[in-house]
Design a protein around this motif. Structure first.
Motif, mmCIF file in Angstrom:
data_model
loop_
_atom_site.group_PDB
_atom_site.id
_atom_site.type_symbol
_atom_site.label_atom_id
_atom_site.label_comp_id
_atom_site.label_asym_id
_atom_site.label_seq_id
_atom_site.Cartn_x
_atom_site.Cartn_y
_atom_site.Cartn_z
ATOM 1 N N ARG A 52 -19.877 -47.118 12.044
ATOM 2 C CA ARG A 52 -20.026 -46.927 13.489
ATOM 3 C C ARG A 52 -21.404 -46.427 13.926
ATOM 4 N N GLY A 274 -16.763 -50.992 28.651
ATOM 5 C CA GLY A 274 -15.632 -50.784 27.746
ATOM 6 C C GLY A 274 -16.043 -50.217 26.402
ATOM 7 N N VAL A 276 -16.981 -46.941 23.993
ATOM 8 C CA VAL A 276 -17.049 -45.522 23.680
ATOM 9 C C VAL A 276 -18.304 -45.322 22.840
ATOM 10 N N GLY A 319 -15.168 -36.674 31.466
ATOM 11 C CA GLY A 319 -14.302 -36.302 32.577
ATOM 12 C C GLY A 319 -12.893 -36.802 32.459
ATOM 13 N N GLN A 320 -12.427 -36.965 31.225
ATOM 14 C CA GLN A 320 -11.024 -37.286 31.021
ATOM 15 C C GLN A 320 -10.458 -36.126 30.218
ATOM 16 N N ALA A 321 -9.428 -35.519 30.730
ATOM 17 C CA ALA A 321 -8.810 -34.413 30.005
ATOM 18 C C ALA A 321 -7.604 -34.918 29.225
ATOM 19 N N PRO A 322 -7.483 -34.510 27.971
ATOM 20 C CA PRO A 322 -6.293 -34.921 27.220
ATOM 21 C C PRO A 322 -5.041 -34.317 27.862
ATOM 22 N N VAL A 323 -4.015 -35.130 28.024
ATOM 23 C CA VAL A 323 -2.727 -34.607 28.482
ATOM 24 C C VAL A 323 -1.631 -35.175 27.603
ATOM 25 N N HIS A 324 -0.594 -34.444 27.451
ATOM 26 C CA HIS A 324 0.593 -34.821 26.670
ATOM 27 C C HIS A 324 0.274 -35.780 25.523
ATOM 28 N N ARG B 267 -4.092 -46.181 21.229
ATOM 29 C CA ARG B 267 -4.594 -44.823 20.991
ATOM 30 C C ARG B 267 -5.240 -44.711 19.611
ATOM 31 N N LEU B 270 -8.623 -46.252 19.670
ATOM 32 C CA LEU B 270 -9.583 -45.359 20.321
ATOM 33 C C LEU B 270 -9.953 -44.194 19.404
ATOM 34 N N GLY B 274 -12.877 -45.954 17.604
ATOM 35 C CA GLY B 274 -13.811 -45.844 18.724
ATOM 36 C C GLY B 274 -13.795 -47.062 19.633
ATOM 37 N N VAL B 276 -12.127 -49.155 22.840
ATOM 38 C CA VAL B 276 -11.277 -49.303 24.012
ATOM 39 C C VAL B 276 -10.786 -50.751 24.014
ATOM 40 N N SER B 307 -10.978 -56.485 25.770
ATOM 41 C CA SER B 307 -11.084 -55.090 26.210
ATOM 42 C C SER B 307 -11.126 -54.986 27.723
ATOM 43 N N VAL B 311 -9.619 -49.042 33.947
ATOM 44 C CA VAL B 311 -9.910 -47.763 33.303
ATOM 45 C C VAL B 311 -8.848 -46.710 33.616
ATOM 46 N N HIS B 315 -6.326 -44.923 30.803
ATOM 47 C CA HIS B 315 -6.207 -43.491 30.539
ATOM 48 C C HIS B 315 -4.783 -43.003 30.751
ATOM 49 N N GLY B 319 -2.909 -41.530 27.422
ATOM 50 C CA GLY B 319 -2.664 -40.107 27.542
ATOM 51 C C GLY B 319 -3.877 -39.293 27.917
ATOM 52 N N GLN B 320 -4.793 -39.902 28.633
ATOM 53 C CA GLN B 320 -5.942 -39.171 29.168
ATOM 54 C C GLN B 320 -5.858 -39.306 30.683
ATOM 55 N N ALA B 321 -5.824 -38.193 31.350
ATOM 56 C CA ALA B 321 -5.765 -38.246 32.809
ATOM 57 C C ALA B 321 -7.154 -38.049 33.391
ATOM 58 N N PRO B 322 -7.537 -38.869 34.349
ATOM 59 C CA PRO B 322 -8.842 -38.659 34.977
ATOM 60 C C PRO B 322 -8.895 -37.300 35.675
ATOM 61 N N VAL B 323 -9.958 -36.572 35.453
ATOM 62 C CA VAL B 323 -10.166 -35.328 36.204
ATOM 63 C C VAL B 323 -11.585 -35.304 36.745
ATOM 64 N N HIS B 324 -11.768 -34.657 37.837
ATOM 65 C CA HIS B 324 -13.067 -34.465 38.497
ATOM 66 C C HIS B 324 -14.061 -35.607 38.237
ATOM 67 N N ARG B 325 -13.608 -36.820 38.481
ATOM 68 C CA ARG B 325 -14.542 -37.949 38.339
ATOM 69 C C ARG B 325 -15.360 -38.082 39.609
#
Lengths: 326, 326
Positions: A52, A274, A276, A319-324, B267, B270, B274, B276, B307, B311, B315, B319-325
């Motif tokens: 990578r 697309g 990472v 800006g993606q927070a891990p959840v569940h 997942r 990812l 690495g 998407v 791919s 987006v 997420h 299992g990634q939730a967008p936050v403060h984008r």
């Protein structure tokens, strides 16, 4: 041009000894990035391979020389891409590989180095301490120490990216290259100046780790007290004089970018390409974001040099927070 | 083997007319995936190109034939990868491209089709209505309608992936291919059976869109009332008889996977590779996750076929939730 340490014929020979899995990597226009960047953008993608990152181009060259001479072992200091690449290349050629790293390095990266079969030795200090320990191991064991950017094979291996850019019959005006120790920048830069001198070579470094940039501007080595950047792949403080000399011959410009621009670049590469990427691979996009007028109407190629990134840190940055997560 | 509609010599010729940017895509071992999957895994990556999927291999073949005959225009029904690919290929050859799509399709995908210069016509219904409208436009305008999987060029274009797998001197036992309309599955399958008959071809479809799988098992076309899967690239309900006939000749097995396994596959790709990917590109990994014993000790290649993913939806799924984008 004046002569760098690099040699174009040797670079062409290097291209032939690199395992094909690391060669002839994708090069493509990415139009979805263009509205946001205000210029034509092509991507040279160095992440779609077993380690990578582009670093295996250099370690393939080093290890094939060592194996040809019957050397049994090789050592380097690295907590990241060089270590993985040397582990991969050495394993395939029957070399015992030792990687020395700081115990504070990212666990996921250290795990990958181990998983590739290298002996991993951790030191209770920073990268400088790891370098000293690796040098001692090399000296005491009579084995080859691989020093990134200083060793010509690491520069000429990286330079094969430049060959592939030139072979694509370039329609681009500018190549954007991440600048850390300088192997990638001097490698790609050398080939461009030798074979496609009309193409501008712009090296990009984080403002938080500016030693080589300051050195290039003052035309003498400048070290810094600290390095503070998320771009761990380019976070050096001690430029190597011989590499600086080469960089002075091949770089048309060296620019510094803010951490926020690096993050914005990573996010753009995710949202619109697309991809990472690790922070150092977003430096080119960051440079365009910080100076859109400079690049307006031009066609830039950015070398996406690695995707070894800690997943949780990545999501924190973009800006993606891990959840569940399971 | 009995003869499919595909022809190996034509596939080899097709490989030569496809723009190099879509050819000779990365193929590499991904050891970081292997502990989680319990087998050796290689990736054939079809996402590092201007349209982020394998579909342009087929549209390159179609449009080069059309341009060679002086055709001025081409039309298809698509809300996703085929539309983008046809837009890209047609633009490069001076063809007027019309893409008909449901107005309920993902906005980001429709934007990409427009951005590539195609005329986009939206219908107030589902994909079937878009197909009817595209067929009417073709009939009324006397222009070529491109029908994915039915048109032999789309299958033979996709089949060039198989050529590249064979040319790599395969050490793998099994190829895992996403199954939707069948162009990719019959294409890759044909080449494997013709040139590497020892390699097992396993096609993978979502349990929520199983029409072609049921048809393969019963050896006759079975349609379904609905399709309910996040894998929009393979969400068909009406298998094409001629494609089923080919699939019966080249698939060693066809398996169905749950939505949860598709998400787990995305997942894993990812976190450990690495990458998407869109849901259909994770079907191969999902198949291994659902039946690890079957693949234990084997070497599988999975074709990461696209791919193009929204987006935010991505997420949500991984299992990634967008936050403060911004």
């Amino acid at each position: 041009m004046q002569e760098t340490r690099l040699d174009t014929a040797r670079i062409q020979a290097a291209h032939r000894v690199i395992d094909p899995v690391f060669r002839d990597t994708p090069l493509y226009r990415c139009e979805a990035l263009e509205p946001g960047l205000g210029c034509a953008v092509s991507i040279k993608l160095e992440t779609a391979n077993p380690v990578r990152s582009f670093k295996a181009r250099g370690t393939e060259v080093v290890t094939s020389l060592l194996a040809g001479h019957g050397a049994p072992a090789v050592v380097c200091a690295s907590s990241g891409n060089l270590g993985q690449a040397l582990a991969w290349s050495g394993r395939g050629r029957g070399l015992d590989v030792t990687v020395v790293a700081s115990r504070f390095a990212t666990a996921a990266k250290l795990d990958r180095i181990r998983a590739l079969g290298a002996r991993l030795e951790l030191v209770d200090g920073d990268h400088e301490m790891a370098r000293e320990r690796a040098a001692a191991l090399a000296r005491d064991g009579g084995i080859r120490l691989v020093e990134d950017s200083l060793d010509i094979e690491t520069c000429e291996g990286a330079a094969t990216i430049g060959l592939e850019l030139v072979d694509s019959a370039p329609s681009f005006d500018t190549v954007l290259v991440a600048l850390g120790g300088g192997a990638l920048a001097t490698g790609v830069g050398h080939v461009m100046k030798a074979l496609a001198p009309g193409v501008e070579v712009i090296c990009v470094q984080p403002l938080g780790a500016p030693a080589m940039t300051y050195s290039w501007r003052r035309r003498r080595v400048v070290t810094t007290e600290s390095a503070d950047t998320i771009a761990d792949g380019v976070a050096g403080r001690y430029p190597i004089p011989a590499v600086l000399d080469d960089l002075l011959l091949v770089a048309d410009d060296v620019v510094l970018v803010r951490e926020g621009s690096i993050v914005a670049g990573m996010r753009m590469l995710l949202d619109h390409a697309g991809l990472v990427v690790e922070p150092s691979a977003a430096l080119g996009v960051a440079a365009v974001l910080e100076d859109r007028d400079r690049f307006a109407g031009r066609h830039v190629v950015t070398v996406v040099c690695g995707s070894n990134v800690d997943v949780d840190a990545y999501h924190r940055w973009v800006g993606q927070a891990p959840v569940h997560r399971s």
